[in-house]
Scaffold this motif. Structure first.
Motif, PDB file in Angstrom:
ATOM      1  N   VAL A  84       0.789  -1.379   0.307  1.00 30.32           N
ATOM      2  CA  VAL A  84      -0.080  -0.464  -0.317  1.00 30.32           C
ATOM      3  C   VAL A  84       1.071   1.173   0.481  1.00 30.32           C
ATOM      4  O   VAL A  84       1.688   0.956   0.835  1.00 30.32           O
ATOM      5  N   PRO A  85       0.793   1.755  -1.139  1.00 26.78           N
ATOM      6  CA  PRO A  85       1.550   3.465  -1.379  1.00 26.78           C
ATOM      7  C   PRO A  85       1.171   4.340  -0.223  1.00 26.78           C
ATOM      8  O   PRO A  85       0.038   3.807   0.232  1.00 26.78           O
ATOM      9  N   SER A  86       2.002   5.052   0.312  1.00 30.27           N
ATOM     10  CA  SER A  86       1.941   6.130   1.177  1.00 30.27           C
ATOM     11  C   SER A  86       1.448   7.145   0.846  1.00 30.27           C
ATOM     12  O   SER A  86       1.564   7.320  -0.556  1.00 30.27           O
ATOM     13  N   ARG A  87       1.122   8.405   1.905  1.00 28.48           N
ATOM     14  CA  ARG A  87       0.226   9.629   1.360  1.00 28.48           C
ATOM     15  C   ARG A  87       1.533   9.940   0.046  1.00 28.48           C
ATOM     16  O   ARG A  87       0.945  10.791  -1.107  1.00 28.48           O
ATOM     17  N   GLU A  88       2.565  10.261   0.894  1.00 34.41           N
ATOM     18  CA  GLU A  88       3.678  10.945  -0.502  1.00 34.41           C
ATOM     19  C   GLU A  88       3.576  10.221  -1.281  1.00 34.41           C
ATOM     20  O   GLU A  88       4.182  11.186  -1.984  1.00 34.41           O
ATOM     21  N   MET A  89       4.108   9.213  -1.337  1.00 30.80           N
ATOM     22  CA  MET A  89       4.007   7.997  -2.664  1.00 30.80           C
ATOM     23  C   MET A  89       3.333   8.265  -4.035  1.00 30.80           C
ATOM     24  O   MET A  89       3.769   8.082  -4.898  1.00 30.80           O
ATOM     25  N   VAL A  90       1.385   8.403  -2.868  1.00 28.47           N
ATOM     26  CA  VAL A  90       0.598   8.545  -4.291  1.00 28.47           C
ATOM     27  C   VAL A  90       1.210  10.074  -4.704  1.00 28.47           C
ATOM     28  O   VAL A  90       1.117   9.895  -6.119  1.00 28.47           O
ATOM     29  N   LEU A  91       1.624  11.141  -4.097  1.00 29.20           N
ATOM     30  CA  LEU A  91       1.239  12.248  -4.669  1.00 29.20           C
ATOM     31  C   LEU A  91       2.883  12.360  -5.355  1.00 29.20           C
ATOM     32  O   LEU A  91       1.927  12.897  -6.763  1.00 29.20           O
ATOM     33  N   HIS A  92       3.360  11.758  -5.413  1.00 27.52           N
ATOM     34  CA  HIS A  92       4.518  11.559  -5.617  1.00 27.52           C
ATOM     35  C   HIS A  92       4.489  10.901  -7.303  1.00 27.52           C
ATOM     36  O   HIS A  92       5.061  11.680  -8.301  1.00 27.52           O
ATOM     37  N   LEU A  93       4.099   9.666  -7.360  1.00 28.59           N
ATOM     38  CA  LEU A  93       3.756   9.509  -8.132  1.00 28.59           C
ATOM     39  C   LEU A  93       2.966  10.070  -9.768  1.00 28.59           C
ATOM     40  O   LEU A  93       2.786  10.233 -10.572  1.00 28.59           O
ATOM     41  N   ALA A  94       1.730  10.503  -8.717  1.00 25.03           N
ATOM     42  CA  ALA A  94       0.325  11.381  -9.142  1.00 25.03           C
ATOM     43  C   ALA A  94       1.607  12.915  -9.975  1.00 25.03           C
ATOM     44  O   ALA A  94       1.051  13.161 -11.526  1.00 25.03           O
ATOM     45  N   GLU A  95       2.104  13.152  -9.546  1.00 26.68           N
ATOM     46  CA  GLU A  95       3.312  14.780 -10.129  1.00 26.68           C
ATOM     47  C   GLU A  95       3.458  13.391 -11.383  1.00 26.68           C
ATOM     48  O   GLU A  95       3.968  14.360 -12.349  1.00 26.68           O
ATOM     49  N   GLN A  96       4.670  12.287 -11.181  1.00 26.73           N
ATOM     50  CA  GLN A  96       5.693  11.649 -12.307  1.00 26.73           C
ATOM     51  C   GLN A  96       4.412  11.248 -13.022  1.00 26.73           C
ATOM     52  O   GLN A  96       5.019  12.368 -15.115  1.00 26.73           O
ATOM     53  N   LEU A  97       3.179  11.535 -13.524  1.00 24.71           N
ATOM     54  CA  LEU A  97       2.006  10.953 -14.000  1.00 24.71           C
ATOM     55  C   LEU A  97       1.748  12.169 -14.691  1.00 24.71           C
ATOM     56  O   LEU A  97       1.012  11.535 -15.772  1.00 24.71           O
ATOM     57  N   GLN A  98       1.636  12.788 -14.113  1.00 25.79           N
ATOM     58  CA  GLN A  98       0.366  14.818 -14.665  1.00 25.79           C
ATOM     59  C   GLN A  98      -0.764  14.296 -14.387  1.00 25.79           C
ATOM     60  O   GLN A  98      -1.618  14.579 -15.378  1.00 25.79           O
ATOM     61  N   ILE A  99      -1.032  13.396 -13.563  1.00 20.93           N
ATOM     62  CA  ILE A  99      -2.767  13.636 -13.716  1.00 20.93           C
ATOM     63  C   ILE A  99      -2.835  15.081 -12.894  1.00 20.93           C
ATOM     64  O   ILE A  99      -2.693  14.989 -11.943  1.00 20.93           O
ATOM     65  N   PRO A 100      -4.338  15.061 -13.383  1.00 21.71           N
ATOM     66  CA  PRO A 100      -5.088  16.520 -12.639  1.00 21.71           C
ATOM     67  C   PRO A 100      -4.603  16.166 -11.392  1.00 21.71           C
ATOM     68  O   PRO A 100      -5.176  15.368 -10.910  1.00 21.71           O
TER      69      PRO A 100
END
Length: 281
Positions: free
Chosen positions: A58-74
């Motif tokens: 399960v990704p941490s909150r910080e990891m979710v945001l980090h991956l979302a940034e790399q994927l350029q998710i709105p």
């Protein structure tokens, strides 16, 4: 001179009930990235990424945001991704009339008003008009009143047979241009509302005698930008447009707001717009 007007209506939040790993994998595939590509961009191991996608980790909150940034998710979908992972959303979503967005709203109104006598409008993520300056109103004469009810969708207004479509001089070219923009937006956001909108617009019949090529007034811009040519009683008004977004917004509403500004593509159009606004008197 006209004044800027603001339309207000409710915007719902996107919700996701699927496992966060499934959603992450879907965004990665939508961005046409392999696990190795994303792992390298995010500076994590492919094993760790694989475990998150399969639900073994399960990704941490910080990891979710980090991956979302790399994927350029709105931002809206980043909130939904956080919820899918069991965390609270972090990006606020306020209405433009919220006091916290006073500065942004005033900046938007300043840009729209300052662009007169040329038309300019603000759009949300679904191409609904949020605000417009006074130069837009004269161009909407003769439009079916039902299409002008809020939320006023500018793509529907442009291509509907009872909208601007019969008056667009280069209808086929402009339609193809709008469809290209809408498809790119769907690729980025995966928004089902936009998918449905594209299907609706594609079903509209072309107006009788639709022109397939740009009018001569836009010839100087051929191959560079697509002009918008509007047939009026006073002749053809030819425009080129630019889109402006707020830089590095931290609010969902601002991240989805775009300012569409139209400039005259020739001297005749500039003169006609000044006459319409009264500036030429």
């Amino acid at each position: 001179m006209g004044r800027v007007f603001l339309l207000r209506y409710h915007r719902g939040m996107t919700t996701i009930s699927r496992p966060v790993g499934d959603v992450l994998r879907e965004w990665r595939q939508r961005r046409r990235m392999s696990q190795l590509d994303l792992a390298c961009e995010a500076d994590i191991s492919t094993r760790h990424l694989s475990f998150m996608e399969t639900g073994r980790s399960v990704p941490s909150r910080e990891m979710v945001l980090h991956l979302a940034e790399q994927l350029q998710i709105p931002l809206r979908e980043r909130n939904a991704l956080l919820v899918a992972a069991g965390y609270a959303p972090v990006f606020p979503q306020r209405g433009l009339d919220d006091p916290a967005l006073d500065a942004a709203r005033k900046a938007m109104e300043l840009v729209l008003k300052g662009h007169e006598p040329y038309p300019a409008l603000a759009l949300d993520r679904h191409w609904n008009m949020v605000a417009a300056n006074g130069a837009v109103t004269p161009l909407l004469a003769g439009i079916d009143a039902a299409l002008l009810q809020p939320p006023l969708n500018v793509l529907r207004l442009s291509l509907h047979p009872q909208g601007l479509a019969p008056r667009i001089g280069n209808y086929n070219e402009w339609r193809a241009h709008l469809f290209d923009r809408l498809r790119r937006q769907i690729d980025i956001s995966a928004d089902p509302v936009l998918v449905a909108l594209l299907e609706e617009l594609a079903a509209y019949p072309a107006p009788d005698g639709a022109w397939g090529k740009p009018h001569a007034a836009g010839a100087d811009y051929a191959g560079v930008v697509v002009p918008f040519q509007l047939l009026t009683d006073g002749g053809v008004l030819s425009f080129i447009s630019t889109t402006t977004v707020f830089g590095t917004p931290i609010d969902v509403t601002l991240s989805e707001l775009a300012l569409e500004t139209f400039f005259p593509a020739d001297t005749a159009t500039a003169d006609a717009l000044r006459r319409l606004s009264g500036a030429g008197k």
